[in-house]
Write a protein that holds these residues in place. Structure first.
Motif, mmCIF file in Angstrom:
data_model
loop_
_atom_site.group_PDB
_atom_site.id
_atom_site.type_symbol
_atom_site.label_atom_id
_atom_site.label_comp_id
_atom_site.label_asym_id
_atom_site.label_seq_id
_atom_site.Cartn_x
_atom_site.Cartn_y
_atom_site.Cartn_z
ATOM 1 N N SER A 99 0.815 -1.220 0.000
ATOM 2 C CA SER A 99 0.000 0.000 0.000
ATOM 3 C C SER A 99 0.843 1.263 0.000
ATOM 4 C CB SER A 99 -0.921 0.043 1.239
ATOM 5 O OG SER A 99 -1.888 -0.972 1.156
ATOM 6 N N ARG A 156 -5.361 -2.691 3.615
ATOM 7 C CA ARG A 156 -6.794 -2.870 3.400
ATOM 8 C C ARG A 156 -7.238 -4.121 4.138
ATOM 9 N NH1 ARG A 156 -10.323 0.451 0.857
ATOM 10 N NH2 ARG A 156 -11.389 -1.378 0.057
ATOM 11 N N ASN A 209 -2.672 -0.998 -3.907
ATOM 12 C CA ASN A 209 -4.043 -0.480 -3.944
ATOM 13 C C ASN A 209 -4.048 1.041 -4.078
ATOM 14 O OD1 ASN A 209 -3.102 -0.555 -1.098
ATOM 15 N ND2 ASN A 209 -5.043 0.504 -0.728
ATOM 16 N N LYS A 210 -2.831 1.616 -4.111
ATOM 17 C CA LYS A 210 -2.721 3.072 -4.257
ATOM 18 C C LYS A 210 -1.687 3.393 -5.332
ATOM 19 C CE LYS A 210 -2.670 5.320 -0.141
ATOM 20 N NZ LYS A 210 -2.372 5.519 1.318
#
Ligand code: GRF
Length: 200
Positions: free
Chosen positions: A8, A87, A33-34
């Motif tokens: 992340s 997450r 996820n980013k």
């Protein structure tokens, strides 16, 4: 054995695993996820496919989890490695990878599940703190433990100094745990993991 590593942010655990150059382990992809995850640049610089599944692009948690599973499954990994992945993954996703998905948590589980573990350690007055590598199960931060490392908590330790000491140990035990998995040395019975002939 093929690995997919999920990150992340900084991705220092992913970096430690890459640098360990574990025999028999092929890192098929790093997925963040980013889009701003700094670890993506490291992966690309080391010739590793680096992808983004941006959780803000999905209406809800299930839609994100489904998109992430599709991105992961394209690589047909033997092992999914959560490395600083911030997450919480849904039950269906976790069950899909159960037994072949691991995570690192910055505390000596079962103490201090969840966030702000170093602050909790200092506030609790523990003398030992550390990190845990575990198989991921639907209950957050509760899966069978593969490896742990402990660090002393000094009277003058701050959240930052403690986090730094723990991170050094994370970079030791995570590559070790991945190596044991790749070498087929891990046996799980219930909530207990046995490492067969580990080169401890
Ligand atoms: C580390 O403390 C790790 O234990 C937690 O996320 C933090 C950052 O990890 N899971 P990394 O540098 O992104 O690997």
């Amino acid at each position: 054995k093929k690995l997919v590593i999920l990150i992340s942010g900084r991705g220092s655990n992913m970096e430690a695993i890459v640098r360990a150059a574990i025999p028999g382990a092929k890192i098929a992809a790093v997925i963040a996820n980013k889009p701003t995850a700094a670890g993506l640049a490291f992966a690309r610089a080391h010739g590793i496919e680096a992808e983004v599944v941006d959780h803000t692009a999905y209406a809800d948690r299930d839609a994100f989890d489904n998109a992430l599973a599709i991105a992961i499954d394209r690589h047909e990994p033997d092992l999914v490695v959560l490395a600083g992945f911030m997450r919480v993954l849904g039950d269906a996703f976790v069950r899909r990878y159960e037994g072949r998905m691991i995570n690192i948590h910055p505390s000596l589980l079962p103490s201090f599940p969840g966030l702000h573990t170093h602050r909790k350690a200092i506030e609790s007055g523990v003398r030992l703190h550390g990190a845990t590598v575990h198989f991921v199960t639907p209950t957050l931060d509760c899966g069978p433990i593969i490896a742990q490392a402990a660090v002393p908590v000094g009277a003058d330790d701050t959240e930052a100094s403690l986090a730094a000491k723990v991170l050094v140990q994370e970079h030791v035990i995570y590559p070790q745990a991945v190596r044991w998995f790749v070498e087929g040395r891990l046996r799980v019975e219930g909530n207990r993991v046995t490492v067969i002939d580990a080169d401890l």
